[in-house]
Structure formats: C-alpha cells, structure tokens
Design an enzyme around this catalytic site. Sequence first.
Site, short mmCIF file in Angstrom:
data_model
loop_
_atom_site.label_atom_id
_atom_site.label_comp_id
_atom_site.label_asym_id
_atom_site.label_seq_id
_atom_site.Cartn_x
_atom_site.Cartn_y
_atom_site.Cartn_z
N GLY A 100 45.18 46.07 48.79
CA GLY A 100 44.94 47.49 49.13
C GLY A 100 44.79 48.02 47.45
N ASP A 269 38.03 41.12 47.95
CA ASP A 269 38.51 42.67 48.03
C ASP A 269 37.75 43.55 46.93
OD1 ASP A 269 40.23 41.04 46.30
OD2 ASP A 269 40.78 42.90 45.57
N ASN A 270 37.03 43.11 45.82
CA ASN A 270 36.13 43.62 45.06
C ASN A 270 34.52 43.65 45.27
OD1 ASN A 270 38.29 43.99 43.37
ND2 ASN A 270 38.01 42.27 42.10
N ASP A 279 35.06 47.94 40.83
CA ASP A 279 36.07 47.29 40.19
C ASP A 279 35.60 46.69 38.77
OD1 ASP A 279 37.43 48.45 42.17
OD2 ASP A 279 37.49 46.41 43.29
#
Length: 521
Positions: A100, A269-270, A279
């Site tokens: 998250g 997640d990136n 990111d």
Amino acid sequence: MKLHIKNNFTSELPADPIEINTPRQVQQSAYSYVLPKKPSNPSLIHASNEVAHAIGISDEDLLLADFLHIFSGSTIYPETNPFALCYAGHQFGNWAGQLGDGRAINLTEVIHENKIYTLQLKGAGPTPYSRTADGFAVLRSSIREHLCAEAMHYLGVPTTRSLSLMLSGDQVLRDVMYNGNPAYEKGAIVCRVAPSFIRFGSFEMFASREDYVNLKLLADFTIKHHFPHIQGEGIEKYLAFFQEVTRTTLKMILHWQRVGFVHGVMNTDNMSIHGITIDYGPYGWLEDYNSGWTPNTTDSQHKRYRFGNQPEIALWNLYQLANALYPLIKDAKPLETILDAFSTEYEKEYLDMMRNKLGFQIKKESDIVLIQSLTQLLERVETDMTIFFRNLSDVTKADLAITAFDSIKDAFYNEKDLDETVLKDWYDWLEKYSIRINEEILLDTERKNQMNAVNPKYVLRNYMAQLCIDDADKGDYSLLNELFEMLKKPYDEQPNFQKWFAKRPDWARDKVGCSMLSCSS
C-alpha cells in the site's frame, strides 16, 4: 486556483471502513481515507509549469498561497477526500503481502481537456500502510524524484510527472545506507501526477485474498475510466486489458534500455498498469555500459534488477498480473499466449530500437550480429554509454576505421585499458559499421539528425543529482533550476550546458548517492 475535481476512484470503489490512521491489514478495500500531516513551515522550491498547465493550473496560480498550502498538504481542496491506495506485491521475487501507499497520499482526481489525472503527495505523512515507517520523505530523495520524472518525460520515456517540490520545514530521521547511522535530514514533499496510481499489486491484493468481487470491481473500473476504447464484456474485455498492459509495459522497457535507465526496484507494486515509470527510488543511468549494473544497494548481491535483466523482470511481473487476473478469465491458455509473445516481440522491437540508435533505416538480418558484437565490445572496457552513442553519429561514410575511432574515443573512461586486442576489435567493428552505413540511402547529416533524435546528449547522471542535492541542502537551488532547464531538451546540443556532456568524474565512482543508492527516502 480552480481545479475540476473528479472523485471517480473513491465514488466507485470500496473504502476502508476504519478511518483511524494506524498501521494495519486493510480488508476488502481499494483505499483508505487519510489526511496529510500539516507541515510546520512549507516552502516551494520548484514547480513544473508544463505539468501545471496540463492539469489546469496557470503560471499565476503557482505563485498563490493556495498552491503552496494545497500541494504541501496544509490545506485540503474543497470537495476532496485524500486517500491512500491498498495494494500488495512481490518484492525481489518474494510475496510480500499487503504493502500500500506507505508514504503517498492521493489528493484527488482532476479532469482537464478531457484527460484524467490523479494528484498524489509523496512524503506527506503516515497512512494505514506505513507499517513501521513514518510516511515522510527527505529533500535528497525528493529532488531525485522531481528531476527524474521530468527528465524521463522529455526523453520520451512513459512516466509519472512531477508538479512541485516543497520543503516541509520539518526534520526527518533517516539511515541513508541502513548501516546503523541515522541522521536528521530536511523533510520534503513532491506532488506526483499520473492518469492513476493503480499497480499490478492492486490486482494482486484482491486476488491473493480471494476477494473476487472487488477484483472484478477494480478491473471494470480501470477499463471503464482508463481504457475506454476496450469494448465488449466478460473474458474478452479482461484479456484485451491484459494485452494492452503487456504491450505498454514492453514499450516502456524498450525506452529504458534505449536511454540506459535502470529502475532499481522493479517489484510488482512498482509497476503501473498504464505502462509508465513510477516510484523513483534508487534509480540510475548507466555511466559505463554494464548490463550487470544495478543502482540499488539492497540488490547488490543478486542483481535481480540489473540493467540487462529488466526485460525478463517485466515479463515475470506480467506473469504475476496474469495470475491475479486469472479468476476473472478462468482460462490460462489465452493469458499464456499473450505472455509467450512478449519475448519474441521484445527481441524484434529491441532490434529495431538498436537500429535506430545506430542510424540504420534499412533492415538487414546481419544487423543482429553487428549489434551483439557491439554490446559485447562496450562491456570489454569502461565505455560511457551516453557519450558513445551520441558521438557515433559523427562517423561519416567516408571515414576509415581509425578516423571513426577518433569520433568515439572520448567515451572510454581510460584509454590505457584499450590494449592491442581490444583496439583491433574496435577497428574491426568500426570497419563493419562503415560498410553498413554506406548501404544506407541517408546522407551523413540526415543520419546524424536521426541518431541524435534517439540518442540523448544529456541524461540525469547520479553525480549530477548529488551535486544538486548537496547545494540544495545549503539552501542553494540554482543548480536544480539549471539541471531542470537542461533536461527539458536532452536531444539538443545546448552548447551552454556542454560541461554536463562528460563522463562521470573519478570522485563520484564510489561516492554514496553517485554510484549506488539505498531505498531510504
């Protein structure tokens, strides 16, 4: 200052019912409402006029107190509810579970000239996803993010943008190299801009918890608002979505390889579903051409995210996205077909990209051998990637190998490393290159212009960013402004910035922030 607010994400997707801002596992939710922490004494360091115009903010608006207060997190814009995204991910190949937005808070969505943008503050305080972190960011990493996002845009690489860079007026404790020596640094806040910040990990979160109702909701929302050209329903719609994410991800990686960019943290997640670079942490541009280089200290042992491995990692990450979408499709075969085509398509497009870098318009099968032998040669001794490809455009059809060598020799870090064997191999390659460009129709000047349009003269080298950080730490932002202006025209000659068209200086070879970086922010 008037923004045209859209609250699509928060209106159509499930919110975390708990509004207490404490680290926790968040169930059956796409996001949590969270307010930025008010900075004690915010000040604007730099803003991008072009990004401001894209979202409907004028040059005059940038000077207003409203701009400072809203984009530092001091004030909440009317009719908006800031939120942090819930997502999961694979980090360095291992399942990490819920991650998250630990130090990012989405202010709102806006629409301008029929385009939707999400405005996100990085470094504006803790969220339910901060785990043991404080949710803040420091000036050092924020300068790197602000400069890099814009540099990548002007290089033609798909990317998030950066609207503003601000000091918070607060001190933030950080252990730069994770070696037990924390120190206080200046806190800073960047406003990042993208169509959305939905990631591969957003889908992995719901799939991993077998929350298929919300998985479908997220997929339908993403396609409706960000891929509206995808028509149809059911399985075909989700396959078309996956196909497009695969295609745009491939294009993004090609651009990275073209300009020598290494992301450093290609966790799932990136990875953006828009095929844009997100990111910016321990990134870097290749100084010497080294396919095994990674800018990330955390990755120094296994080098999973090294330059030469980025295409394979992109494919691995796409496999994880395919696994996450599988419950909506319930058939592995069509997903596998899309994934199987990735490597073949990448090899084909990589070859065309390298042809462009070398100034070839005509496609010849023998180009593969010429390109492979070049990349092997570039790794034999330290050779600056940016300078080599830029100067190669100076080679003419009439040049003999020895004359052609004079055009590229400035790219070598130490000419003494070029023993007789290496020199002979370079002369042999340049002779073949001369034969090859003589098969082209383009005149030398036309070929040079074509090559210079894809081979940048200026990139954001780590040592340049570090010099900027050192000055900014003392309150001097003149170098930041200078680099920002230079990086807006990376393919132009810009003789007034010629001093930046240079190899990495010796002092920067092993200096923290110039060679490798940690994820510390």
